[in-house]
Motif scaffolding. Structure first.
Motif, PDB file in Angstrom:
ATOM      1  N   GLU A  84       0.812  -1.220   0.000  1.00 35.28           N
ATOM      2  CA  GLU A  84       0.000   0.000   0.000  1.00 35.28           C
ATOM      3  C   GLU A  84       0.842   1.265   0.000  1.00 35.28           C
ATOM      4  N   ASP A  85       2.009   1.229   0.649  1.00 36.71           N
ATOM      5  CA  ASP A  85       2.826   2.427   0.768  1.00 36.71           C
ATOM      6  C   ASP A  85       4.011   2.470  -0.201  1.00 36.71           C
ATOM      7  N   PHE A  86       4.071   1.559  -1.162  1.00 40.71           N
ATOM      8  CA  PHE A  86       5.210   1.535  -2.079  1.00 40.71           C
ATOM      9  C   PHE A  86       5.291   2.818  -2.900  1.00 40.71           C
ATOM     10  N   THR A  87       4.184   3.250  -3.460  1.00 41.03           N
ATOM     11  CA  THR A  87       4.179   4.469  -4.277  1.00 41.03           C
ATOM     12  C   THR A  87       4.600   5.680  -3.453  1.00 41.03           C
ATOM     13  N   ALA A  88       4.090   5.793  -2.238  1.00 41.48           N
ATOM     14  CA  ALA A  88       4.457   6.911  -1.366  1.00 41.48           C
ATOM     15  C   ALA A  88       5.944   6.884  -1.038  1.00 41.48           C
ATOM     16  N   SER A  89       6.473   5.702  -0.830  1.00 42.37           N
ATOM     17  CA  SER A  89       7.895   5.552  -0.542  1.00 42.37           C
ATOM     18  C   SER A  89       8.743   6.028  -1.720  1.00 42.37           C
ATOM     19  N   VAL A  90       8.355   5.644  -2.922  1.00 43.20           N
ATOM     20  CA  VAL A  90       9.067   6.081  -4.136  1.00 43.20           C
ATOM     21  C   VAL A  90       8.982   7.601  -4.265  1.00 43.20           C
ATOM     22  N   CYS A  91       7.805   8.165  -4.033  1.00 38.87           N
ATOM     23  CA  CYS A  91       7.618   9.624  -4.139  1.00 38.87           C
ATOM     24  C   CYS A  91       8.513  10.378  -3.167  1.00 38.87           C
ATOM     25  N   GLN A  92       8.642   9.890  -1.943  1.00 37.78           N
ATOM     26  CA  GLN A  92       9.487  10.557  -0.955  1.00 37.78           C
ATOM     27  C   GLN A  92      10.933  10.637  -1.434  1.00 37.78           C
ATOM     28  N   VAL A  93      11.417   9.553  -2.003  1.00 32.27           N
ATOM     29  CA  VAL A  93      12.793   9.537  -2.503  1.00 32.27           C
ATOM     30  C   VAL A  93      12.939  10.487  -3.691  1.00 32.27           C
ATOM     31  N   VAL A  94      12.012  10.438  -4.622  1.00 33.13           N
ATOM     32  CA  VAL A  94      12.089  11.291  -5.808  1.00 33.13           C
ATOM     33  C   VAL A  94      12.043  12.765  -5.409  1.00 33.13           C
TER      34      VAL A  94
ATOM     35  N   ALA B  77      24.744  13.102 -12.207  1.00 34.18           N
ATOM     36  CA  ALA B  77      24.981  12.874 -10.781  1.00 34.18           C
ATOM     37  C   ALA B  77      23.651  12.767 -10.026  1.00 34.18           C
ATOM     38  N   GLN B  78      22.689  13.618 -10.372  1.00 35.70           N
ATOM     39  CA  GLN B  78      21.368  13.575  -9.737  1.00 35.70           C
ATOM     40  C   GLN B  78      20.698  12.233 -10.003  1.00 35.70           C
ATOM     41  N   LEU B  79      20.714  11.778 -11.254  1.00 35.01           N
ATOM     42  CA  LEU B  79      20.070  10.518 -11.605  1.00 35.01           C
ATOM     43  C   LEU B  79      20.748   9.342 -10.919  1.00 35.01           C
ATOM     44  N   LYS B  80      22.059   9.346 -10.885  1.00 38.92           N
ATOM     45  CA  LYS B  80      22.788   8.258 -10.229  1.00 38.92           C
ATOM     46  C   LYS B  80      22.446   8.205  -8.739  1.00 38.92           C
ATOM     47  N   ALA B  81      22.427   9.360  -8.079  1.00 39.74           N
ATOM     48  CA  ALA B  81      22.092   9.412  -6.652  1.00 39.74           C
ATOM     49  C   ALA B  81      20.658   8.939  -6.411  1.00 39.74           C
ATOM     50  N   LEU B  82      19.738   9.336  -7.282  1.00 39.95           N
ATOM     51  CA  LEU B  82      18.341   8.914  -7.172  1.00 39.95           C
ATOM     52  C   LEU B  82      18.227   7.406  -7.297  1.00 39.95           C
ATOM     53  N   PHE B  83      18.850   6.835  -8.331  1.00 37.26           N
ATOM     54  CA  PHE B  83      18.774   5.390  -8.541  1.00 37.26           C
ATOM     55  C   PHE B  83      19.368   4.639  -7.351  1.00 37.26           C
ATOM     56  N   GLU B  84      20.497   5.122  -6.833  1.00 36.84           N
ATOM     57  CA  GLU B  84      21.129   4.461  -5.691  1.00 36.84           C
ATOM     58  C   GLU B  84      20.245   4.522  -4.450  1.00 36.84           C
ATOM     59  N   GLU B  85      19.619   5.678  -4.202  1.00 37.85           N
ATOM     60  CA  GLU B  85      18.762   5.802  -3.022  1.00 37.85           C
ATOM     61  C   GLU B  85      17.515   4.933  -3.152  1.00 37.85           C
ATOM     62  N   LEU B  86      16.944   4.857  -4.347  1.00 42.17           N
ATOM     63  CA  LEU B  86      15.779   3.993  -4.551  1.00 42.17           C
ATOM     64  C   LEU B  86      16.139   2.537  -4.280  1.00 42.17           C
ATOM     65  N   LYS B  87      17.263   2.077  -4.797  1.00 40.98           N
ATOM     66  CA  LYS B  87      17.675   0.691  -4.579  1.00 40.98           C
ATOM     67  C   LYS B  87      18.035   0.437  -3.119  1.00 40.98           C
ATOM     68  N   ALA B  88      18.575   1.441  -2.436  1.00 43.22           N
ATOM     69  CA  ALA B  88      18.979   1.293  -1.035  1.00 43.22           C
ATOM     70  C   ALA B  88      17.785   1.132  -0.095  1.00 43.22           C
ATOM     71  N   THR B  89      16.578   1.452  -0.561  1.00 46.07           N
ATOM     72  CA  THR B  89      15.405   1.276   0.301  1.00 46.07           C
ATOM     73  C   THR B  89      15.158  -0.199   0.611  1.00 46.07           C
ATOM     74  N   GLY B  90      15.684  -1.080  -0.219  1.00 45.03           N
ATOM     75  CA  GLY B  90      15.466  -2.504  -0.025  1.00 45.03           C
ATOM     76  C   GLY B  90      14.126  -2.973  -0.567  1.00 45.03           C
ATOM     77  N   ARG B  91      13.335  -2.053  -1.055  1.00 44.10           N
ATOM     78  CA  ARG B  91      12.001  -2.372  -1.570  1.00 44.10           C
ATOM     79  C   ARG B  91      11.955  -2.362  -3.084  1.00 44.10           C
ATOM     80  N   VAL B  92      12.961  -1.776  -3.703  1.00 45.05           N
ATOM     81  CA  VAL B  92      12.987  -1.610  -5.144  1.00 45.05           C
ATOM     82  C   VAL B  92      13.834  -2.716  -5.765  1.00 45.05           C
TER      83      VAL B  92
END
Length: 102
Positions: A38-48, A83-98
């Protein structure tokens, strides 16, 4: 076609045949795939939002897999550089949910 125009496909492509370059800033579409929750989309939005303060969450499209085990969150953000895109991708993967960012 002459032989000098053929390239041996077993060899890596020459440096001149690199991937196309992106001109920044630009609107950059991504797809984030993870376990359905239920909260996956919200989690992605917070990171973005941490990487693009102007991100508009109303553009999000959520697609569930056939058996509803996974979710795909499709969105467009304002990319300012590699650099922004790389940091975004790394943070999304670091959530453990992506599982994947495309």
């Amino acid at each position: 076609m002459s032989d000098d125009k053929l390239r041996d496909l077993r060899q890596p492509a020459a440096a001149t045949e690199s991937a196309p370059k992106i001109t920044f800033p630009c609107d950059y579409p991504i797809k984030v795939v993870g376990d359905a929750a239920e909260d996956f989309t919200a989690s992605v939005c917070q990171v973005v939002l941490r990487h693009d303060a102007s991100f508009d969450a109303s553009s999000i499209e959520v697609v569930e897999s056939r058996n509803a085990r996974f979710q795909s969150v499709r969105l467009t953000l304002r990319a300012t550089g590699e650099a922004q895109l790389k940091a975004l991708f790394e943070e999304l993967k670091a959530t453990g949910r992506v599982h994947m960012v495309v």
